[in-house]
Design a protein around this motif. Structure first.
Motif, mmCIF file in Angstrom:
data_model
loop_
_atom_site.group_PDB
_atom_site.id
_atom_site.type_symbol
_atom_site.label_atom_id
_atom_site.label_comp_id
_atom_site.label_asym_id
_atom_site.label_seq_id
_atom_site.Cartn_x
_atom_site.Cartn_y
_atom_site.Cartn_z
ATOM 1 N N GLY A 5 57.060 8.730 71.510
ATOM 2 C CA GLY A 5 55.670 8.855 71.920
ATOM 3 C C GLY A 5 55.176 7.676 72.719
ATOM 4 N N ALA A 6 55.833 6.555 72.567
ATOM 5 C CA ALA A 6 55.553 5.341 73.341
ATOM 6 C C ALA A 6 56.718 4.397 73.115
ATOM 7 C CB ALA A 6 54.243 4.680 72.917
ATOM 8 N N LEU A 7 56.956 3.531 74.079
ATOM 9 C CA LEU A 7 58.000 2.519 73.894
ATOM 10 C C LEU A 7 57.613 1.649 72.706
ATOM 11 C CD1 LEU A 7 60.595 1.257 75.139
ATOM 12 C CD2 LEU A 7 59.090 -0.303 76.380
ATOM 13 N N ASN A 8 58.515 1.534 71.714
ATOM 14 C CA ASN A 8 58.154 0.795 70.505
ATOM 15 C C ASN A 8 59.154 -0.312 70.208
ATOM 16 O OD1 ASN A 8 60.394 2.098 69.501
ATOM 17 N ND2 ASN A 8 59.277 3.381 68.049
ATOM 18 N N LEU A 34 54.372 7.124 78.307
ATOM 19 C CA LEU A 34 54.817 7.712 79.556
ATOM 20 C C LEU A 34 53.618 8.180 80.372
ATOM 21 C CD1 LEU A 34 57.822 9.918 78.350
ATOM 22 C CD2 LEU A 34 57.971 7.799 79.667
ATOM 23 N N THR A 35 53.627 7.873 81.657
ATOM 24 C CA THR A 35 52.652 8.441 82.578
ATOM 25 C C THR A 35 53.031 9.903 82.846
ATOM 26 O OG1 THR A 35 53.958 7.799 84.494
ATOM 27 C CG2 THR A 35 52.306 6.209 83.691
ATOM 28 N N VAL A 36 52.210 10.590 83.611
ATOM 29 C CA VAL A 36 52.571 11.949 84.016
ATOM 30 C C VAL A 36 53.892 11.928 84.775
ATOM 31 C CG1 VAL A 36 51.880 13.939 85.399
ATOM 32 C CG2 VAL A 36 50.164 12.676 84.102
ATOM 33 N N PHE A 37 54.033 11.013 85.709
ATOM 34 C CA PHE A 37 55.294 10.877 86.443
ATOM 35 C C PHE A 37 56.437 10.538 85.488
ATOM 36 C CE2 PHE A 37 57.840 7.569 88.990
ATOM 37 C CZ PHE A 37 58.801 8.498 89.372
ATOM 38 N N GLY A 38 56.216 9.593 84.574
ATOM 39 C CA GLY A 38 57.246 9.217 83.618
ATOM 40 C C GLY A 38 57.680 10.385 82.758
#
Length: 268
Positions: free
Chosen positions: A31-34, A67-71
């Motif tokens: 869900g996010a870089l952790n 993550l962004t939309v692009f990511g």
């Protein structure tokens, strides 16, 4: 928020797509870089600092390491970041005038002209002058030289952005910008929507010259004619409209959604 005028984020490493791939995978899975990423990864300590910063500055992660939309689309459809369209967007985000890496835009805007040649000393002088003018002072010469090395290395190394052909070596510490390869249509479509949102917000119409004679065209190494031809193709695809009956010519963005362009780019 990242300092737009900082140059030490790279820890002396150029952008490396194989090193960005596990960051994408972790951010997608968690869900996010952790923090666990830094325990699980085989990246060295300085790489662990540099590559997430590259992921942010190249548009894959946002300021909160999501993550962004692009990511998100890259993680789903090009997790190794191999596709030329993906690599063009990594370049776009690094070099965008409103992006978090101001010096990158300055060097691309000034030096990345098809057929242009320049040296390491030219880039060193460019970067020193830019930081002195905009940030009030320039870092130590060693830091400047290191940043010039990572900048050129990003475009010369195969694990970086060499595939899209924006730079080549033409001698010792000398570089040449080859004849421009036209970027993939939908990477330009995505970038147009992102650039429009950043610079024009909710405006429906802008002058065509604002795109073809300014920063947007320059980031893609396109002249007025080259970008206009791509915009005509995007009109045919229904993303925008062009009014070229009387000057100033106008562009109307019909599809402002980043996801619309990314779906086309990855052919969903």
């Amino acid at each position: 928020m990242a300092d737009r005028f900082a140059i030490s984020f790279h820890e002396t490493f150029s952008l490396s797509r194989p090193s960005l791939a596990p960051i994408l995978e972790n951010a997608k899975r968690k869900g996010a870089l952790n923090r666990q990423f830094f325990v699980e990864t085989s990246l060295g300590t300085n790489y662990q600092k540099a590559m997430p910063r590259y992921a942010f500055r190249s548009g894959l992660l946002d300021k909160r390491n999501h993550l962004t939309v692009f990511g998100r689309y890259a993680a789903d459809f090009d997790p190794t970041l191999d596709k030329p369209a993906t690599q063009w967007l990594l370049h776009y985000h690094l070099a965008a005038p409103h992006g978090p890496t101001a010096f990158w835009h300055h060097l691309v805007r000034k030096r990345f002209l098809p057929g242009n040649t320049f040296t390491t000393d030219d880039l060193t002088a460019d970067l020193t002058g830019f930081l002195s003018d905009t940030a009030g002072k320039a870092p130590a010469p060693r830091s400047i030289r290191s940043t010039v090395t990572i900048f050129t290395g990003t475009y010369l190394k195969m694990d970086g952005l060499r595939q899209i052909g924006l730079l080549e070596e033409s001698g010792s510490n000398t570089y040449r910008v080859p004849a421009a390869n036209s970027p993939p249509l939908w990477s330009v479509g995505y970038a147009l929507a992102e650039y429009w949102h950043a610079h024009y917000g909710e405006r429906l119409t802008i002058n065509l010259d604002d795109l073809t004679q300014g920063d947007f065209a320059a980031v893609f190494l396109l002249g007025e004619e080259g970008l206009t031809q791509l915009l005509i193709q995007l009109k045919q695809e229904g993303m925008l409209d062009l009014y070229r009956i009387a000057r100033p010519y106008q562009v109307v963005l019909l599809q402002p959604s980043l996801e619309y362009a990314l779906q086309k780019m990855y052919q969903m």
